[in-house]
Design an enzyme around this catalytic site. Structure first.
Site: not given
Ligand code: GLN
Length: 491
Positions: A78, A158, A182
């Protein structure tokens, strides 16, 4: 899809160990797959030359009898993990041209175990999002399609690039980070396995920070055992991260005994949320049956503060993000816009370098931390967070693990929910509570929606008890026998 790219990590490891394939062959096949999948936009940076160099070095090590636990396995990283000398963007314009002079601990651990870097995978900007649509480098396409409908869908976020890369057979596995879901939500949307370990299990050192008290690295792959193998290499105490916990890393593969007889599985009644699709509830009931058939006992539990989890998360995570992102000032990293004064230079750089979602979070975070509102929002949220953690602690006096759906819906269309942040934030309703409590969780592909899209089930465990999570997940995976493949592979 070649035979080599369709292997699991376990399968590839066996062929490598027997000398039937080389890491070079395996890596070459994956480089071809990465190129063929370019329309999905899963990678921000491809590193084919580096991959071949690492593969050759791996073959040499193996010939000398020095194989590590990920020896010769090509993976995606990532693009939130700093990789020495390799462009690291966090999918943000503001990190333009940033080539770290250091390697994140997790990626370092993986290279030390013999893994091969195929490239840096796409993500939501600074890991803020549930759709991978907020990336400065453009959205990622889910390799799956609804049956009879060719409209592109999001991979979730994400870690959407990692999920797509693994589902589309571009990589045997990939890393993700999970702040509120995410790893688990994109794994569910793409029909793969994603594991968020206990907070403190993997070092955060060298991972671009979003919300430091929540961020946690974890593996994504096509089987539970594959994620167990990856996590063992990624995890471990690191003196460079003060929140990394000094406990031994168990052999997670060995924990997958298949025996869940007599185990108690908690079913939280508060997770039966309004508006949840009927098919998600049915899959959840099916999951309960599978575990009962394997000899476990389902126990209804209550996690009474669940409904406060999302609002709490959307105070704490932007608060921490606004502080973490203060370092991007046009001086130390990447993009710099000119301005007549220092303040104008900051404003111009941050105004141009951050996308809309990141700016929204910085604004929310700054607001909840401001002098007049600190107690009303931030401190209140911290108190509710400990109540949520307390709910889990109480439940775990009675049960060994908890079963829930991973997300309230299957993958949605690219561009959907973009004008409705609240609808977007609701994606995390089942994943955020365990994040706030710092607990491990895994998503397993467990079935298909009526429209033919993958649906995931989530298993949560006690702190530092990833072994139980892997064990139960293995049983669930065997019962679900999820064999469906994304449309992209048939095309
Ligand atoms: N969807 C969540 C957010 O936008 C989680 C994102 C994540 O886990 N990095 O904060």
């Amino acid at each position: 899809m070649s035979e080599l790219t369709n292997l699991t990590i376990v399968g590839a490891r066996d062929l490598l160990a027997k000398g039937e394939i080389s890491s070079k062959e395996l890596t070459e096949a994956h480089i071809v797959a990465v190129e063929a999948a370019r329309p999905l936009n899963a990678f921000i940076t491809e590193t084919p030359e580096k991959a071949l160099e690492m593969a050759r070095a791996s073959d040499t090590r193996r010939a000398a009898g020095e194989a590590g636990i990920l020896e010769g396995l090509p993976i995606g990283m990532k693009d939130l993990f700093c990789t020495e000398g390799v462009l690291t963007t966090a999918a943000s314009h503001i990190l333009d041209g940033f080539h770290p002079t250091y390697e994140s601990t997790v990626s370092r651990n993986m290279w030390d175990a013999g893994a091969v870097l195929l490239g840096k995978t796409n993500l939501d900007e600074f890991a803020m999002g549930s759709s991978n649509m907020t990336s400065f480098y453009g959205g990622v396409e889910n390799p799956w399609r609804r049956s009879g409908d060719n409209r592109p869908l999001v991979p979730g976020g994400s870690s959407g690039g990692s999920a797509t890369a693994v589902a589309a057979r571009c990589a045997l596995g990939a890393t993700g980070t999970d702040t509120g879901g995410s790893i688990r939500q994109p794994a569910a949307f793409c029909g793969i396995v994603g594991m968020k370990p206990t907070y403190g299990r993997c070092s955060r050192w060298g991972i671009v920070a979003f919300a430091s008290s929540l961020d946690q690295a974890g593996p994504m792959a096509r089987s539970v055992q594959d994620t167990a193998i990856l996590l063992r290499a990624m995890a471990g105490y690191d003196a460079k991260d003060s929140t990394s916990v000094n406990v031994a890393v168990p052999d997670y593969e060995a924990a997958m005994t298949g025996d869940v007889k007599g185990m108690k599985i908690g079913i939280p009644k508060e997770y039966r949320v309004d508006g949840m699709a009927g098919e998600i509830d049915q899959l959840w009931q099916q999951g309960i049956k599978w575990l009962e058939e394997a000899g476990a006992e389902a126990v209804e539990i209550s996690l009474p503060h669940t409904r406060y989890a999302l609002p709490t998360y959307y105070i704490i995570s932007p608060a921490e993000a606004s502080s973490n992102l203060a370092r991007y000032d046009g001086v130390r990293y990447g993009l710099r816009e000119e301005g007549a004064t220092l303040d104008q230079m900051y404003e111009a750089t941050r105004g141009k370098g951050f996308g809309a979602e990141v700016q929204r979070r910085v604004l929310i975070g700054t607001y909840v931390l401001s002098a007049g509102y600190y107690d009303a929002y931030y401190n209140k949220a911290r108190k509710v967070r400990s109540l949520i953690a307390g709910d889990f602690a109480k439940a775990y006096e009675k049960v060994d693990a908890i079963l829930t759906p991973t997300a309230p819906s299957p993958a949605f269309g690219m561009g959907d929910k973009m004008d409705d942040p609240i609808a977007m934030y609701l994606n995390d309703v089942f994943t955020v509570p365990a994040s706030l409590a710092g607990l491990p969780g895994i998503s397993i592909p467990a079935g298909l929606s009526a429209e033919g899209l993958p649906l995931g089930l989530q298993l949560l465990g006690k702190a530092f008890d990833e072994e139980t999570v892997f064990k139960v997940a293995g049983v669930l995976e065997a019962a679900a026998a999820f064999e469906a493949k994304p449309a992209f592979l048939a095309a």
